[in-house]
Structure formats: C-alpha cells, structure tokens
Design a protein around this motif. Structure first.
Motif, PDB file in Angstrom:
ATOM      1  N   MET A   1       0.888  -1.152  -0.128  1.00  0.00           N
ATOM      2  CA  MET A   1       0.077   0.017  -0.004  1.00  0.00           C
ATOM      3  C   MET A   1       0.696   1.150   0.035  1.00  0.00           C
ATOM      4  SD  MET A   1      -1.429   2.626   1.777  1.00  0.00           S
ATOM      5  CE  MET A   1      -0.767   2.408   3.446  1.00  0.00           C
ATOM      6  N   GLY A   2       0.642   2.012  -0.948  1.00  0.00           N
ATOM      7  CA  GLY A   2       1.295   3.246  -1.234  1.00  0.00           C
ATOM      8  C   GLY A   2       0.593   4.752  -0.978  1.00  0.00           C
ATOM      9  N   VAL A   3       1.246   5.766  -0.896  1.00  0.00           N
ATOM     10  CA  VAL A   3       0.477   6.837  -0.607  1.00  0.00           C
ATOM     11  C   VAL A   3       0.701   7.658  -2.032  1.00  0.00           C
ATOM     12  CG1 VAL A   3       0.334   9.065   0.613  1.00  0.00           C
ATOM     13  CG2 VAL A   3       0.992   6.951   1.907  1.00  0.00           C
ATOM     14  N   MET A   4      -0.392   8.109  -2.251  1.00  0.00           N
ATOM     15  CA  MET A   4      -0.330   9.154  -3.898  1.00  0.00           C
ATOM     16  C   MET A   4      -0.687  10.385  -3.419  1.00  0.00           C
ATOM     17  SD  MET A   4      -1.626   6.535  -6.586  1.00  0.00           S
ATOM     18  CE  MET A   4      -2.916   5.873  -5.961  1.00  0.00           C
ATOM     19  N   THR A   5       0.234  11.302  -3.873  1.00  0.00           N
ATOM     20  CA  THR A   5      -0.061  12.730  -3.738  1.00  0.00           C
ATOM     21  C   THR A   5      -0.383  13.316  -5.167  1.00  0.00           C
ATOM     22  OG1 THR A   5       2.240  13.278  -3.436  1.00  0.00           O
ATOM     23  CG2 THR A   5       0.813  12.776  -1.506  1.00  0.00           C
ATOM     24  N   GLU A   6      -0.139  14.663  -5.037  1.00  0.00           N
ATOM     25  CA  GLU A   6      -0.180  15.462  -6.542  1.00  0.00           C
ATOM     26  C   GLU A   6       0.772  15.040  -7.276  1.00  0.00           C
ATOM     27  OE1 GLU A   6       1.810  18.137  -3.472  1.00  0.00           O
ATOM     28  OE2 GLU A   6       0.290  16.754  -3.507  1.00  0.00           O
ATOM     29  N   LYS A   7       2.042  14.568  -6.851  1.00  0.00           N
ATOM     30  CA  LYS A   7       3.144  14.124  -7.524  1.00  0.00           C
ATOM     31  C   LYS A   7       3.157  12.789  -8.275  1.00  0.00           C
ATOM     32  CE  LYS A   7       6.339  16.943  -4.755  1.00  0.00           C
ATOM     33  NZ  LYS A   7       7.536  16.999  -3.924  1.00  0.00           N
ATOM     34  N   ALA A   8       2.217  11.838  -7.878  1.00  0.00           N
ATOM     35  CA  ALA A   8       1.943  10.641  -8.404  1.00  0.00           C
ATOM     36  C   ALA A   8       1.594  10.781 -10.013  1.00  0.00           C
ATOM     37  CB  ALA A   8       0.825   9.849  -7.446  1.00  0.00           C
ATOM     38  N   SER A   9       1.550   9.539 -10.394  1.00  0.00           N
ATOM     39  CA  SER A   9       1.128   9.235 -11.828  1.00  0.00           C
ATOM     40  C   SER A   9      -0.355   9.860 -12.012  1.00  0.00           C
ATOM     41  CB  SER A   9       1.558   7.993 -12.414  1.00  0.00           C
ATOM     42  OG  SER A   9       0.679   7.639 -13.594  1.00  0.00           O
ATOM     43  N   PRO A  10      -0.632  10.459 -12.904  1.00  0.00           N
ATOM     44  CA  PRO A  10      -2.096  10.872 -13.276  1.00  0.00           C
ATOM     45  C   PRO A  10      -3.138   9.571 -13.300  1.00  0.00           C
ATOM     46  CG  PRO A  10      -0.673  12.491 -14.206  1.00  0.00           C
ATOM     47  CD  PRO A  10       0.217  11.472 -13.648  1.00  0.00           C
ATOM     48  N   GLN A  11      -2.461   8.756 -14.315  1.00  0.00           N
ATOM     49  CA  GLN A  11      -3.058   7.552 -14.667  1.00  0.00           C
ATOM     50  C   GLN A  11      -3.552   6.668 -13.479  1.00  0.00           C
ATOM     51  OE1 GLN A  11      -1.292   5.333 -17.665  1.00  0.00           O
ATOM     52  NE2 GLN A  11      -2.995   4.054 -17.945  1.00  0.00           N
ATOM     53  N   LEU A  12      -2.292   6.630 -12.756  1.00  0.00           N
ATOM     54  CA  LEU A  12      -2.531   5.739 -11.382  1.00  0.00           C
ATOM     55  C   LEU A  12      -3.685   6.485 -10.432  1.00  0.00           C
ATOM     56  CD1 LEU A  12       0.885   4.435 -10.396  1.00  0.00           C
ATOM     57  CD2 LEU A  12      -0.798   3.268 -11.431  1.00  0.00           C
ATOM     58  N   ILE A  13      -3.516   7.470 -10.240  1.00  0.00           N
ATOM     59  CA  ILE A  13      -4.605   8.435  -9.407  1.00  0.00           C
ATOM     60  C   ILE A  13      -5.937   8.223 -10.125  1.00  0.00           C
ATOM     61  CG2 ILE A  13      -5.281  10.495  -8.780  1.00  0.00           C
ATOM     62  CD1 ILE A  13      -2.416  11.343  -8.407  1.00  0.00           C
ATOM     63  N   THR A  14      -6.187   8.521 -11.323  1.00  0.00           N
ATOM     64  CA  THR A  14      -7.461   8.250 -12.007  1.00  0.00           C
ATOM     65  C   THR A  14      -8.070   6.952 -11.842  1.00  0.00           C
ATOM     66  OG1 THR A  14      -6.892   9.913 -13.552  1.00  0.00           O
ATOM     67  CG2 THR A  14      -8.571   8.242 -14.118  1.00  0.00           C
ATOM     68  N   THR A  15      -7.457   5.879 -12.053  1.00  0.00           N
ATOM     69  CA  THR A  15      -8.097   4.725 -12.058  1.00  0.00           C
ATOM     70  C   THR A  15      -8.284   4.127 -10.695  1.00  0.00           C
ATOM     71  OG1 THR A  15      -5.743   3.584 -12.053  1.00  0.00           O
ATOM     72  CG2 THR A  15      -7.018   3.917 -14.276  1.00  0.00           C
ATOM     73  N   GLU A  16      -7.226   3.796  -9.711  1.00  0.00           N
ATOM     74  CA  GLU A  16      -7.457   3.472  -8.333  1.00  0.00           C
ATOM     75  C   GLU A  16      -8.262   4.470  -7.485  1.00  0.00           C
ATOM     76  OE1 GLU A  16      -5.355   0.548  -5.048  1.00  0.00           O
ATOM     77  OE2 GLU A  16      -3.956   1.453  -6.663  1.00  0.00           O
ATOM     78  N   PHE A  17      -7.649   5.661  -7.347  1.00  0.00           N
ATOM     79  CA  PHE A  17      -8.221   6.496  -6.754  1.00  0.00           C
ATOM     80  C   PHE A  17     -10.006   6.613  -6.909  1.00  0.00           C
ATOM     81  CE2 PHE A  17      -9.693  10.673  -5.089  1.00  0.00           C
ATOM     82  CZ  PHE A  17      -9.086  10.848  -3.896  1.00  0.00           C
ATOM     83  N   ASN A  22     -15.781   6.576  -5.758  1.00  0.00           N
ATOM     84  CA  ASN A  22     -17.068   6.139  -6.341  1.00  0.00           C
ATOM     85  C   ASN A  22     -17.715   4.981  -5.540  1.00  0.00           C
ATOM     86  OD1 ASN A  22     -16.715   8.530  -8.123  1.00  0.00           O
ATOM     87  ND2 ASN A  22     -15.692   7.271  -9.628  1.00  0.00           N
ATOM     88  N   SER A  23     -16.923   4.251  -4.699  1.00  0.00           N
ATOM     89  CA  SER A  23     -17.533   3.146  -4.075  1.00  0.00           C
ATOM     90  C   SER A  23     -18.814   3.555  -3.373  1.00  0.00           C
ATOM     91  CB  SER A  23     -16.358   2.414  -3.422  1.00  0.00           C
ATOM     92  OG  SER A  23     -16.025   3.115  -2.393  1.00  0.00           O
ATOM     93  N   SER A  24     -19.628   2.790  -3.060  1.00  0.00           N
ATOM     94  CA  SER A  24     -20.758   3.106  -2.233  1.00  0.00           C
ATOM     95  C   SER A  24     -21.132   2.106  -1.045  1.00  0.00           C
ATOM     96  CB  SER A  24     -22.085   2.802  -3.123  1.00  0.00           C
ATOM     97  OG  SER A  24     -22.237   1.672  -3.715  1.00  0.00           O
ATOM     98  N   GLY A  25     -21.525   2.702   0.011  1.00  0.00           N
ATOM     99  CA  GLY A  25     -21.690   1.889   1.102  1.00  0.00           C
ATOM    100  C   GLY A  25     -22.727   2.845   1.983  1.00  0.00           C
ATOM    101  N   ILE A  26     -22.587   2.139   3.171  1.00  0.00           N
ATOM    102  CA  ILE A  26     -23.499   2.985   4.163  1.00  0.00           C
ATOM    103  C   ILE A  26     -22.794   4.064   5.103  1.00  0.00           C
ATOM    104  CG2 ILE A  26     -25.073   2.709   6.468  1.00  0.00           C
ATOM    105  CD1 ILE A  26     -25.306  -0.156   5.670  1.00  0.00           C
TER     106      ILE A  26
END
Length: 238
Positions: A1-17, A22-26
């Motif tokens: 598990m890593g931490v992504m900030t504004e310096k991380a790869s935009p593609q990685l941020i878009t997909t996993e973030f 957008n996950s749903s729950g209570i």
C-alpha cells in the motif's frame, strides 16, 4: 500500500483513486463540514464475505497547515503517518488497505480505507456485557499501558474518546486470557515533547467523554498509567 499525492502518476490516481472514491456503502459518519472542507466515513462490504468489511474515509478540502505545508495538506496523510508510527510501537490499529490524496485545480481530495477490527468491541459494548472484576481490571490495565507506551514514545492520540478505543479479550491455548487494545481515528494525533502534556490531553479527554465508564475505573486507569510510566522498558516493548 502506497500513498499517492499530487506528484504521483495521473493515470494511477485516476484509475484506483476514482474506484475507491466512487464506491458506495452505508454512511456511518455522514460527511460534515470542518477545517474548510468535508469529511465522512462509509462502511463498504467486500464481495468475499469471509474478509472483513472496510471503512472508507473520504475528505474534500479537509486540510491542516504547518510550517512545512503552509498552503494546507489533507489530514488523512497525517493520520496515515500516525497509523504507521503506532504500529512500529506495537500498538494495534486497523489495517490500512489504501490511502491516497489528489489535488485538482487547487482542491484536495483524500481517501483512507481500513479494515474493520475483527473480534474487537467498543467500551460501551464491553461494559454492557457481564465481565468478572479481574477481567475488567486486566482490560483497564492494558488500556493504561497502551496510552503510556504511546506517550513515552512522544505521541498524543489527540482524540482519545471511548468511541476511538476498542478492546478484545480471548483465551489462548493455555487457557490464559489475552487482551488487546486498538486505537483508531488518528487524524488529530501529533508529536509531543513532554509526556505530561500528552497525558493531560488524552487522559483528560477520556475522562470527560467516558460515557458509562465508572469513575472508579477511570481512577484505576490513572493509577496503572502512572505505574506503567515507572517501567518505561516494559511500556516500550511490544
């Protein structure tokens, strides 16, 4: 598990973030406005029912400022730092599954996903169950020792309410009862130079918000906490 900030790869941020965002729950802690933004927690059920549920903390514009971060930084990243530090001290915390922060057009969004604590219950639930006096003292002693270990190491919980403390007791193979204390919701945790400052803050909060904890139990925690401080080697060892 890593931490992504504004310096991380935009593609990685878009997909996993975005998948987590957008996950749903209570909503177990509805989004509320503070620190110039919003913060809330959802309970997510995993597809594999044998795996523990997840808690997803979502924050938008929820930041803190320091000399190193004068323009603001998500409090979730500070919380992750505390989770890692507490784990190094041998203090039980929820397992972190995912943590990331992203900034778009000057606005922060941040996520912290953790596993639910299996077998742990809140102090309110614990007091509602029937426990022997010996077990009660053992649990309180473990709580005091946990806080002492934290403070000796130069950390303060910062939000030491009973709802952020969970306990677990179970018999081992030899029949002896093993007790664990877990701490969570660490976004207000911080370093303190003096043990007494951390103690005054955390024990004071615990006392003011102790709920159905009897005053005699609170006094016992204070007494055993002081005893733990007198044995720093034992406090610092897992």
């Amino acid at each position: 598990m890593g931490v992504m900030t504004e310096k991380a790869s935009p593609q990685l941020i878009t997909t996993e973030f975005d998948r987590w965002w957008n996950s749903s729950g209570i909503w177990v802690e509805p989004a509320n406005k503070r620190r110039g933004g919003e913060s809330g927690v959802q309970l997510l059920q995993q597809r594999d029912s044998t795996r523990p549920p997840l808690y997803c903390k979502r924050q938008a514009g929820h930041t803190y400022r320091t000399l190193l971060h004068p323009f603001g930084r998500p409090t979730i990243l500070r919380e992750l730092q505390a989770y890692r530090a507490f784990a190094r001290l041998g203090i039980k915390t929820p397992n972190v599954v995912y943590c990331a922060a992203r900034q778009q057009q000057g606005n922060w969004r941040a996520l912290l996903v953790t596993e639910a604590l299996q077998g742990f219950i809140s102090p309110e639930q614990w007091y509602a169950s029937k426990n022997s006096a010996a077990l009660a003292r053992a649990v309180l002693r473990q709580l005091a020792a946990t806080l002492a270990r934290l403070h000796v190491a130069g950390w303060q919980h910062g939000c030491c309410y009973p709802k952020h403390i969970f306990v677990k007791s179970q018999a081992n193979e030899g029949g002896a009862v093993e007790i664990e204390v877990a701490l969570l919701d660490l976004e207000k945790s911080r370093r303190r130079l003096r043990i007494k400052d951390a103690a005054r803050h955390d024990l004071g909060q615990l006392g003011r918000h102790r709920g159905n904890m009897p005053e005699t139990d609170l006094l016992f925690i204070h007494q055993t906490y002081q005893q733990a401080l007198n044995d720093p080697a034992g406090v610092l060892l897992p």
